[in-house]
Every structure is written in C-alpha cells, then in structure tokens.
Design an enzyme around this catalytic site. Structure first.
Site, PDB file in Angstrom:
ATOM      1  N   THR A 155      33.712   5.574  22.555  1.00 45.18           N
ATOM      2  CA  THR A 155      34.568   4.414  22.299  1.00 45.18           C
ATOM      3  C   THR A 155      35.229   4.491  20.927  1.00 45.18           C
ATOM      4  O   THR A 155      35.800   3.508  20.459  1.00 45.18           O
ATOM      5  CB  THR A 155      33.741   3.112  22.394  1.00 45.18           C
ATOM      6  N   SER A 203      29.431   1.737  11.248  1.00 46.47           N
ATOM      7  CA  SER A 203      30.062   1.620  12.555  1.00 46.47           C
ATOM      8  C   SER A 203      31.443   2.232  12.466  1.00 46.47           C
ATOM      9  O   SER A 203      31.827   2.815  11.450  1.00 46.47           O
ATOM     10  CB  SER A 203      30.178   0.152  12.952  1.00 46.47           C
ATOM     11  N   LYS A 204      32.187   2.018  13.536  1.00 49.35           N
ATOM     12  CA  LYS A 204      33.527   2.588  13.577  1.00 49.35           C
ATOM     13  C   LYS A 204      34.427   1.973  12.502  1.00 49.35           C
ATOM     14  O   LYS A 204      35.474   2.516  12.175  1.00 49.35           O
ATOM     15  CB  LYS A 204      34.108   2.411  14.979  1.00 49.35           C
ATOM     16  N   ARG A 205      33.990   0.837  11.899  1.00 48.29           N
ATOM     17  CA  ARG A 205      34.757   0.212  10.808  1.00 48.29           C
ATOM     18  C   ARG A 205      34.782   1.112   9.572  1.00 48.29           C
ATOM     19  O   ARG A 205      35.675   1.054   8.758  1.00 48.29           O
ATOM     20  CB  ARG A 205      34.118  -1.128  10.394  1.00 48.29           C
TER      21      ARG A 205
END
Ligand code: GLU
Length: 329
Positions: A19, A261-263
């Site tokens: 994702t 995270s993807k942040r």
C-alpha cells in the site's frame, strides 16, 4: 500424524501489504522475521496481502520485493518464485476465503449485519449496560428472515460477521515477546467482520485461511497486531487449523512517539537508498535497535544469525532518532 521423534519444521511468513513504499518499520519486521526463521533452519514464505483493492498497487509489490532483496533478505516461497502453497498473492486466493466463509456459514456461525460504521461507532460510545456487541452487532444476529428481506430491499448492503458464543470466550496464548496474553473477545471485539459490505474479505479471515493452508507454524509481526491475535486463534480452531506461535515485536517510533509509517517518506527504503545509504548500514541500525549490536555498524543479515532473541523484545516500542540517520554518503 506427526510422530514424537519427528520435528515439525518451522514455517514462517512475512506478509506485507503493498500500500506504499516500504519504510524502516517494515524492514525491521522483515529482518526480525527472517532472522527468527533462518536461525531455526525453517522456511520463509513471502505473502503479499493485497486484499484491499482500494489501497494495494502492483508496483508497490514489485518495489517491496526489490527492497527486500536489496537489504539481503530472501525467502523460500513467494509470488516471484512460486512454491507448494501458491498463489502467494491474496488477491488470487479469494475463492479460498469464500470456501472458509461457507464452511462457517454451514455450521450457523455467521450472519449478515446491516449496521453502518456510524451506527457501530454510536453503539460503542453510547452509555449502556451491556457490551458493544449486545448493542449493535447482536441486533442483526437476531433479525428474522422478513427483516433481512426488508433491509435488503431498502438497499442496505450487509457485511458478514461471525457470531461469538453467548458465554465468555477467554482466549489465552503465550506470545514469545509479550508473554501470557488473555482476552475475552465478548468484551473486546464482539462479533467481528469476516467480509465487508463491498464484498472484500476481511484481513482477519484471509490471514487465518492463509496461515492455516500454508502450514505456518510461526508468526513474527508488529505488536500493533497483538489485539487481532485472539480473533485469529479463535478462527484457526473453528476452521480446523492449528494456530501458529506468535511473536509480536515492538513497533519503531520516532522521537515524538509517532509510529514509523508511510508518513515518514524520508525513511522509505527507496529514499534511503537514493540518498546513498548502504543496505548493510540499514541492517546494522536495525540490529542495534534490536540489541543485536552494541552500536550500529554495516553488517549483512547472515552475520546476525544466532543473535536474535525475540524474548528480549518485550517493550511496546523502540525509538528511532530520525535525525541520526545519515542523509547521504
Ligand atoms: N499485512 C499486514 C501488514 O502489512 C501484516 C499482517 C500480519 O502479519 O498478520 O501490516
């Protein structure tokens, strides 16, 4: 039937969701899962959890595989190399989840639930004497055929929930990191979703069907999934599987306490690589965070074999000082 003098081979899996870009937190779990199985001469399965069509993208799968290889990690079965339990992409395993759902339906354990998310949330926060389950999900369990029909005709799309017994269901297991965990699902999750209203099978169902059918004996993953484990053990038993042993490792967090995270785009493996970081440096950093090295130094995963003790990873999180990660050669 396994004879007592036979040792069951460890079969573990790494099961990322494609994702977004793989970040340091994913690499941490991947490294620990890899070491844990390789130290015990087991087999590692790479399974891509691309169940959610809204969030998964094929190019993230390709990137994940490339990043894992670049880090020096390998596996024995997976979407790129095949294996006896293929396919290894959840998107291609939907018929297996449907069969499992039918198996549970045949013994009267599942039902259609028409409650919207907002209704479930409202029930969960409403002042009441009973559990959330009694307030909301149980409402649909008790609907008669006529009421089901009326709701369907009104255009309500149901999800499928599993019904828990009306008596307490304490699930107890020994986590290799967290120790003894006991959960009464009647008090925590209540009747939980196995298939969403849009027809997508829920993670809880898919992961159990896959771990069961792939003969997974050992699961090492982030401790954000500890609260899912009782549900999964329950489903394993209902579907006739032996639940795996679990090790829920700490999550990596930044110095502000946010989970990586993807942040944290600068901490994606691809970004670190572009900035000139060597794979060995990243592995060394992760190894030091796990207590396998006194200080970070470039190292190959194979040089860490024998050094991982999941029992020593019992804290909920490990802090990464993002500022100390070198931003270039
Ligand atoms: N696919 C999940 C994730 O990427 C992991 C599921 C699991 O390990 O059970 O967070």
């Amino acid at each position: 039937m396994v004879k007592s003098d036979q040792v069951v081979q460890v079969r573990a899996r790494f099961a990322p969701s494609p994702t977004g870009e793989m970040h340091l937190g994913n690499a941490w779990t991947a490294l620990l899962a890899w070491l844990d199985v390789r130290q015990r001469q087991g087999r590692l399965v790479l399974r891509i959890e691309d169940l959610d069509p809204d969030r998964s993208r094929p190019h993230w799968t390709a990137q994940l595989i490339e990043d894992l290889h670049w880090l020096g990690l390998d596996w024995d079965e997976g979407p790129d190399i095949g294996g006896p339990c293929a396919p290894y992409m959840q998107d291609q395993r939907r018929s297996l989840y449907t069969t499992a759902l039918e198996q549970l339906a045949a013994v009267g354990l599942v039902y259609h639930c028409y409650c919207t998310r907002a209704e479930v949330r409202a029930a969960a926060t409403a002042p009441h004497g009973g559990t959330d389950r009694e307030q909301c999900a149980n409402r649909c369990w008790l609907l008669n055929e006529h009421q089901h029909l009326q709701l369907k005709l009104a255009g309500r799309k149901p999800c499928v929930r599993i019904h828990l017994p009306d008596v307490p269901v304490p699930i107890q297991f020994v986590d290799r990191c967290a120790g003894v965990v006991t959960e009464d699902m009647g008090q925590t999750t209540g009747d939980f979703v196995l298939r969403r209203a849009d027809g997508v099978h829920a993670y809880q169902l898919a992961v159990v069907v896959d771990d069961g059918l792939m003969g997974i004996t050992d699961v090492l993953r982030g401790n954000d999934l500890l609260p899912s484990t009782a549900r999964q053990i329950w489903l394993h038993h209902l579907l006739g599987f032996t639940p795996p042993r679990f090790a829920h490792v700490p999550l990596l967090i930044d110095t502000d306490g946010h989970r990586l995270s993807k942040r944290h785009a600068v901490l994606s493996i691809a970004a670190l690589r572009t900035q000139g970081q060597q794979a060995g440096e990243i592995i060394g950093l992760l190894a030091a965070l796990a207590g396998m090295l006194p200080v970070p130094r470039a190292i190959h995963p194979t040089q860490l074999l024998g050094r991982l003790d999941p029992g020593c990873l019992c804290q909920p999180s490990v802090v990464v000082d993002v500022a100390t990660i070198r931003a270039g050669p």
